[in-house]
Design an enzyme around this catalytic site. Structure first.
Site, short mmCIF file in Angstrom:
data_model
loop_
_atom_site.label_atom_id
_atom_site.label_comp_id
_atom_site.label_asym_id
_atom_site.label_seq_id
_atom_site.Cartn_x
_atom_site.Cartn_y
_atom_site.Cartn_z
N GLU A 1 -5.49 -8.84 15.48
CA GLU A 1 -5.29 -7.53 16.10
C GLU A 1 -5.75 -7.51 17.55
O GLU A 1 -5.10 -6.92 18.42
CB GLU A 1 -6.06 -6.46 15.31
CG GLU A 1 -5.49 -6.13 13.95
CD GLU A 1 -6.10 -6.94 12.83
OE1 GLU A 1 -6.09 -6.48 11.68
OE2 GLU A 1 -6.61 -8.06 13.11
N HIS B 1 0.97 -3.61 3.14
CA HIS B 1 1.20 -4.28 4.42
C HIS B 1 2.68 -4.65 4.57
O HIS B 1 3.02 -5.77 4.95
CB HIS B 1 0.31 -5.53 4.54
CG HIS B 1 -1.15 -5.22 4.77
ND1 HIS B 1 -1.60 -4.67 5.96
CD2 HIS B 1 -2.23 -5.35 3.96
CE1 HIS B 1 -2.92 -4.49 5.87
NE2 HIS B 1 -3.31 -4.88 4.67
N ARG C 1 0.18 -9.72 13.84
CA ARG C 1 -0.33 -8.77 14.84
C ARG C 1 -0.01 -9.27 16.24
O ARG C 1 0.38 -8.52 17.11
CB ARG C 1 -1.83 -8.57 14.65
CG ARG C 1 -2.22 -7.63 13.51
CD ARG C 1 -1.53 -7.92 12.19
NE ARG C 1 -1.90 -7.01 11.14
CZ ARG C 1 -2.86 -7.25 10.25
NH1 ARG C 1 -3.52 -8.40 10.26
NH2 ARG C 1 -3.13 -6.36 9.32
N GLU D 1 -5.34 -4.16 0.23
CA GLU D 1 -5.22 -2.90 1.00
C GLU D 1 -3.87 -2.22 0.76
O GLU D 1 -3.13 -1.96 1.70
CB GLU D 1 -5.44 -3.18 2.49
CG GLU D 1 -6.84 -3.70 2.80
CD GLU D 1 -7.06 -4.01 4.26
OE1 GLU D 1 -8.21 -3.89 4.72
OE2 GLU D 1 -6.09 -4.38 4.95
N TRP E 1 -7.77 -13.12 11.96
CA TRP E 1 -6.84 -12.00 12.12
C TRP E 1 -6.71 -11.71 13.61
O TRP E 1 -7.69 -11.84 14.36
CB TRP E 1 -7.34 -10.78 11.36
CG TRP E 1 -7.53 -11.04 9.90
CD1 TRP E 1 -8.69 -11.30 9.25
CD2 TRP E 1 -6.50 -11.12 8.91
NE1 TRP E 1 -8.46 -11.52 7.92
CE2 TRP E 1 -7.12 -11.42 7.67
CE3 TRP E 1 -5.11 -10.96 8.94
CZ2 TRP E 1 -6.41 -11.56 6.49
CZ3 TRP E 1 -4.39 -11.09 7.75
CH2 TRP E 1 -5.04 -11.39 6.55
N TRP F 1 -12.55 -12.00 -0.32
CA TRP F 1 -12.81 -11.65 1.08
C TRP F 1 -13.77 -10.47 1.22
O TRP F 1 -14.49 -10.39 2.21
CB TRP F 1 -11.49 -11.36 1.80
CG TRP F 1 -10.83 -10.06 1.45
CD1 TRP F 1 -10.06 -9.79 0.36
CD2 TRP F 1 -10.84 -8.84 2.22
NE1 TRP F 1 -9.60 -8.49 0.39
CE2 TRP F 1 -10.06 -7.88 1.53
CE3 TRP F 1 -11.43 -8.48 3.43
CZ2 TRP F 1 -9.86 -6.59 2.00
CZ3 TRP F 1 -11.24 -7.18 3.91
CH2 TRP F 1 -10.46 -6.26 3.19
N ASP G 1 3.47 -8.73 7.79
CA ASP G 1 2.51 -7.64 7.76
C ASP G 1 3.19 -6.38 8.30
O ASP G 1 4.38 -6.40 8.64
CB ASP G 1 1.25 -7.98 8.56
CG ASP G 1 0.00 -7.39 7.91
OD1 ASP G 1 -0.07 -6.15 7.78
OD2 ASP G 1 -0.90 -8.15 7.54
#
Length: 771
Positions: free
Chosen positions: A483, A271, A168, A335, A481, A407, A197
């Site tokens: 972002e 991803h 990210r 995801e 992470w 997670w 990703d």
């Protein structure tokens, strides 16, 4: 009775500085993580220019690490010599002798007036050296005085991890090394490097140059919290970066020299937008115009489970495994929406060929992902390695030899351990997602509230597991992470001081953990050492917490949360700063009847970093008399407002769009058709006996609670989930209650708690609320 209530409320008392017992206020000698066993002695060892380092191997990397530290950091030009077994005065002996009975990675450190001996093998010797370095004071001196002590120490868990997402936002090799240095200092041993990703492919793959030529670049990046804005805003600035294979080798060696294993993560099957932008033929629809994602979230474009994709991923992982000696290769697996696979004729044909069907274990598409991961696992296993995947790899059937990284809470880890699979615990619910906020009024983050207390209190071995099943819990990891973390300074801020709490969770025995000792005694010293090197979050002043209380005096007894820092405070309602009074000695301020005093305090470190301001308000009022009230019905009346609110004051005068009665504080019904809203609940609460009652609001975004129109809880402002409390003396009967709340972009939540004297805190229930 009134007097008794005031004694309970009394005077605001400062939180005491923690101690294990009255005889020893620093039982761990400042060491983080807390050792297994520590016995203090009398006297000291003097480390000086005349000290000699005697080592079994003068080329051992741990030996060289200590020699470099003493010579170039402590500035004492000690000599390094081969250990010949003779007892030499004024020496530091680094040896594998004396390690009998120590668990893996364990060490023994003995400091006597004549000699320092560190006994350990491999990483154990290195960890003993790290403990010794923590005992060495910062600054330069002609001689360093070290206390006599005997320490025996070893880790609770073999896997002690920290993850950094560089997809990210990208970070330089030098910064990654700095991150690894922190891990080594606090005895963490697995650096999980998230390298691919949707937003960028960050590792050079020689066979597929487009991965870095195209996949490492995105055209622009979303600005701020995109959930708050319609339409979304972008910075119109190209963004990219990747690590060459030579840089990867450099980082891997740097980590290995510090006994840290680097676990690479190559995401699959989801991803994968950045990879599809470079090689669209790996998708189920190559005609699509793929590009590296410019915003955050979950994307529906994933790899197609074709032979072409598997050949590609095998080629990629072959190069990855040539670069990383790690036993573990992380394949993601999280995801991965299956919409594309459901619509793909190829996938549906493959599902039929494999005989996959919907059942309780998952949909046939879930089982196709299981086939995908298991096929890749066989390849990785054929190279002598093992895979790690996020807990979604459980869906559709777990790969035979996979390790699960749990997670989404602990459920995945529990299920895997019950199936005799290895587990690494990393749940956000345990405070291990350190991209979340650390308190109220924090810099922009993905949300949530994971304070230092939460991560410190986490226990990676769930009680529901049997002792045999708990053995499958290899360890624990925190994840960063990025972002909302575009800069190195912000990485520092999010990681520290939570990394130090993680180290104690991962290393120290449960019986040796003590949060007060950790936060109030040991942590300030460590942060003092880090002050000029890292942009850490400064913890709040020690000795005060945000609250509203009642009493006749305000006692001020404060301590800085960083060694060498200064506490500044005010009692006049203004924000404290460098021009205000520094705290030097305990003070007592009288609070006249029907008046209040407001303490505001903050910590400023020598480098200028500041803590959040702590607010303590003490009102001097007699216990509140009940009001005359005739019960009409249960629940509270509410008024609903709509708007883009950022403070509760904005509800005053806002247009009311709905009214009614609510029996709970659940705001889900208000969210259905409104993006942002505010609500005011009002009515009466029944108090069954005289006493001091505590109230707490837990809210994402602003909330407040008033009793008989008196503010008791002030949790205002736009922020992540944060608990704020206060207390009030109440006499038996009915009292007016008002709760105010605003929600930003349907991303908030509200819960209201009450603490009854002599009972634990619990949520307010409908049987106590009336309108």
């Amino acid at each position: 009775m009134f007097k008794k209530i005031f004694c309970l409320l009394g005077v605001f008392m400062a939180v005491g500085i923690g101690m294990t017992n009255a005889q020893d206020t620093d039982p761990n000698m400042g060491i983080i993580p807390a050792p297994v066993s520590l016995k203090k002695g009398q006297g000291e060892f003097v480390l000086s220019q005349q000290t000699v380092i005697m080592a079994d191997s003068v080329t051992n990397k741990a030996v060289l690490f200590l020699t470099d530290y003493i010579q170039n950091k402590a500035m004492l030009h000690v000599q390094l010599q081969q250990n010949n077994g003779a007892s030499t005065a004024n020496s530091i002996v680094l040896t594998s002798a004396g390690t009998d009975g120590l668990p893996p990675d364990g060490y023994r450190l003995t400091i006597s007036p004549q000699q320092i001996i560190i006994s350990g093998k491999g990483a154990g010797l290195f960890y003993g050296i790290q403990t010794l370095i923590q005992l060495i004071p910062t600054g330069r001196a002609a001689a360093i005085h070290l206390p006599v002590v005997q320490i025996e120490d070893y880790p609770r868990f073999g896997y002690r991890g920290l993850m950094l997402d560089v997809c990210r936002h990208f970070f330089s090799v030098e910064f990654v090394k700095k991150y690894i240095d922190l891990m080594a200092t606090y005895k963490l041993n697995n650096f999980h490097w998230h390298l691919t990703d949707d937003q960028g492919w960050r590792i050079e793959i020689k066979k597929y140059p487009k991965l870095t030529q195209i996949g490492s670049q995105r055209a622009q990046t979303v600005i701020g919290n995109y959930h708050d804005r319609t339409p979304q805003q972008f910075d119109n600035t190209p963004y990219g970066g990747y690590y060459t294979q030579d840089q990867i080798r450099e980082v891997v060696k740097y980590a290995a020299d510090r006994y840290i294993n680097v676990v690479p993560e190559i995401e699959m099957p989801g991803h994968s937008e950045a990879a599809l932008a470079a090689y669209p033929e790996l998708s189920c629809d190559p005609s699509m115009n793929y590009k590296a994602a410019e915003t955050w979230g979950v994307f529906h474009d994933i790899y197609c489970p074709s032979d072409k994709t598997f050949s590609f991923l095998q080629d990629v992982l072959t190069e990855v495994m040539d670069l990383f000696p790690s036993k573990y290769i992380h394949v993601g697996g999280d995801e991965a929406p299956k919409d594309v696979w459901k619509q793909s004729p190829f996938c549906q044909k493959l599902i039929k060929k494999l005989g996959l069907k919907d059942d309780k274990a998952g949909s046939k598409e879930d089982k196709l992902q299981s086939y995908f991961i298991q096929r890749m696992e066989k390849f990785v296993n054929s190279k002598g390695r093992s895979i790690i995947g996020w807990d979604e790899i459980l869906e559709g059937g777990l790969s035979p030899n996979a390790t699960v990284m749990s997670w989404r809470g602990e459920a995945g880890g529990i299920a895997a351990a019950q199936q005799n699979h290895n587990v690494i615990m990393t749940p956000g619910s345990g405070g291990l997602y350190i991209d979340h906020a650390q308190g109220k009024n924090e810099p922009l983050s993905i949300g949530g509230n994971e304070p230092l207390t939460k991560i410190y209190s986490y226990n990676p071995t769930p009680a529901i597991l049997t002792p045999d099943q708990q053995k499958y819990v290899l360890g624990v990891q925190a994840n960063l992470w990025t972002e909302y973390i575009p800069t190195e300074n912000k990485v520092d801020y999010m990681v520290l001081p939570r990394l130090l709490a993680l180290s104690e969770v991962a290393w120290s025995p449960l019986a040796n953990k003590n949060y007060v000792d950790f936060a109030n005694t040991r942590l300030p010293s460590h942060l003092g050492k880090l002050d000029t090197k890292f942009n850490f979050r400064v913890p709040a002043v020690i000795g005060a917490v945000d609250t509203i209380m009642f009493g006749s005096q305000l006692n001020v007894n404060l301590k800085p949360s960083v060694k060498g820092a200064t506490v500044y405070y005010t009692i006049d309602g203004y924000e404290p700063g460098l021009t205000d009074m520094p705290f030097t000695i305990p003070m007592t301020y009288d609070v006249p009847q029907d008046q209040y005093r407001e303490l505001k305090a903050l910590v400023i470190t020598p480098s200028g970093k500041r803590s959040q301001v702590t607010h303590v308000t003490v009102y001097n009022k007699t216990p509140f008399n009940p009001v005359t009230y005739q019960v009409i019905g249960k629940g509270l009346k509410y008024q609903l407002f709509t708007g883009e609110f950022t403070s509760l004051a904005q509800l005053n005068g806002a247009a009311i769009i709905d009214t009614g009665t609510a029996v709970t504080f659940n705001t889900a019904a208000f969210k259905k058709n409104i993006k942002g809203f505010g609500v005011i609940y009002s009515g009466f609460i029944r108090i069954d006996s005289d006493g001091v009652y505590g109230f707490t609001t837990s809210s994402a975004n602003g909330s407040a609670l008033l009793i008989d129109d008196q503010p008791v809880v002030d949790n205002d402002g736009k922020h992540g989930v944060f608990d704020q409390g206060g207390s009030v003396p109440l006499l038996k009967g009915y009292h007016k209650i008002t709760v105010k709340y605003f929600d930003v972009a349907n991303a908030g939540s509200l819960r209201v708690f009450m603490t009854i004297p002599g009972k634990p805190k619990g949520e307010l229930t409908p049987d106590t609320l009336f309108n």
